[in-house]
Design a protein around this motif. Sequence first.
Motif, PDB file in Angstrom:
ATOM      1  N   ASP A   1       0.829  -1.212   0.000  1.00 13.95           N
ATOM      2  CA  ASP A   1       0.000   0.000   0.000  1.00 13.95           C
ATOM      3  C   ASP A   1       0.865   1.265   0.000  1.00 13.95           C
ATOM      4  O   ASP A   1       0.503   2.280  -0.617  1.00 13.95           O
ATOM      5  CB  ASP A   1      -0.909   0.008   1.223  1.00 13.95           C
ATOM      6  N   SER A   2       1.979   1.218   0.662  1.00 14.61           N
ATOM      7  CA  SER A   2       2.825   2.402   0.814  1.00 14.61           C
ATOM      8  C   SER A   2       3.471   2.860  -0.492  1.00 14.61           C
ATOM      9  O   SER A   2       3.957   3.996  -0.579  1.00 14.61           O
ATOM     10  CB  SER A   2       3.916   2.134   1.849  1.00 14.61           C
ATOM     11  N   VAL A   3       3.484   1.994  -1.505  1.00 20.47           N
ATOM     12  CA  VAL A   3       4.141   2.365  -2.763  1.00 20.47           C
ATOM     13  C   VAL A   3       3.183   2.361  -3.948  1.00 20.47           C
ATOM     14  O   VAL A   3       3.567   2.768  -5.052  1.00 20.47           O
ATOM     15  CB  VAL A   3       5.340   1.440  -3.064  1.00 20.47           C
TER      16      VAL A   3
ATOM     17  N   GLU B   1      10.996   8.344   3.598  1.00 23.14           N
ATOM     18  CA  GLU B   1      10.675   7.054   4.222  1.00 23.14           C
ATOM     19  C   GLU B   1      10.884   5.869   3.287  1.00 23.14           C
ATOM     20  O   GLU B   1      10.763   4.720   3.713  1.00 23.14           O
ATOM     21  CB  GLU B   1       9.241   7.047   4.762  1.00 23.14           C
ATOM     22  N   ASP B   2      11.191   6.118   2.030  1.00 22.83           N
ATOM     23  CA  ASP B   2      11.558   5.039   1.113  1.00 22.83           C
ATOM     24  C   ASP B   2      13.027   4.643   1.261  1.00 22.83           C
ATOM     25  O   ASP B   2      13.466   3.662   0.646  1.00 22.83           O
ATOM     26  CB  ASP B   2      11.306   5.455  -0.339  1.00 22.83           C
TER      27      ASP B   2
ATOM     28  N   LYS C   1      10.085   9.362  -1.390  1.00 23.64           N
ATOM     29  CA  LYS C   1       9.959  10.037  -0.109  1.00 23.64           C
ATOM     30  C   LYS C   1      11.117   9.612   0.796  1.00 23.64           C
ATOM     31  O   LYS C   1      11.670   8.514   0.622  1.00 23.64           O
ATOM     32  CB  LYS C   1       8.634   9.649   0.559  1.00 23.64           C
TER      33      LYS C   1
END
Length: 126
Positions: free
Chosen positions: A62-64, A89-90, A87
């Motif tokens: 989901d985050s990507v 956080e990546d 980002k």
Amino acid sequence: QVQLVESGGGSVQAGGSLRLSCAASGYTASRNCMGWFRQTPGKEREGVALIYTGTGRSYYADSVTGRFTISQDNAKNTVYLQMNSLKPEDTAVYYCAAGMRPYGGNWPNPKEYTYWGQGTQVTISS
């Protein structure tokens, strides 16, 4: 045996793009899928994206979703991860993985993959 070699990591600013590559060699019949995982210090390795090499069916964390795209070039036995709108956080070490598994299920679980690359560092600065 399957050998996986990643390339394409590096450092970019937030909002930028990178493309990772994973070249596979060896006994390709022992795998039906290839994917990307990432890991930061002190955290578990997490699934980012997966593609089934025979059908092209893909899955994303989901985050990507909407920012990353996994693709393949079967003639080169290579899988790519195009990462856009990056980002901070990546930031992580990104690992290529391969294995033989059914569609879907708990695909982000790293224990379900037999073969791993050495990892490539991705650093996103704000």
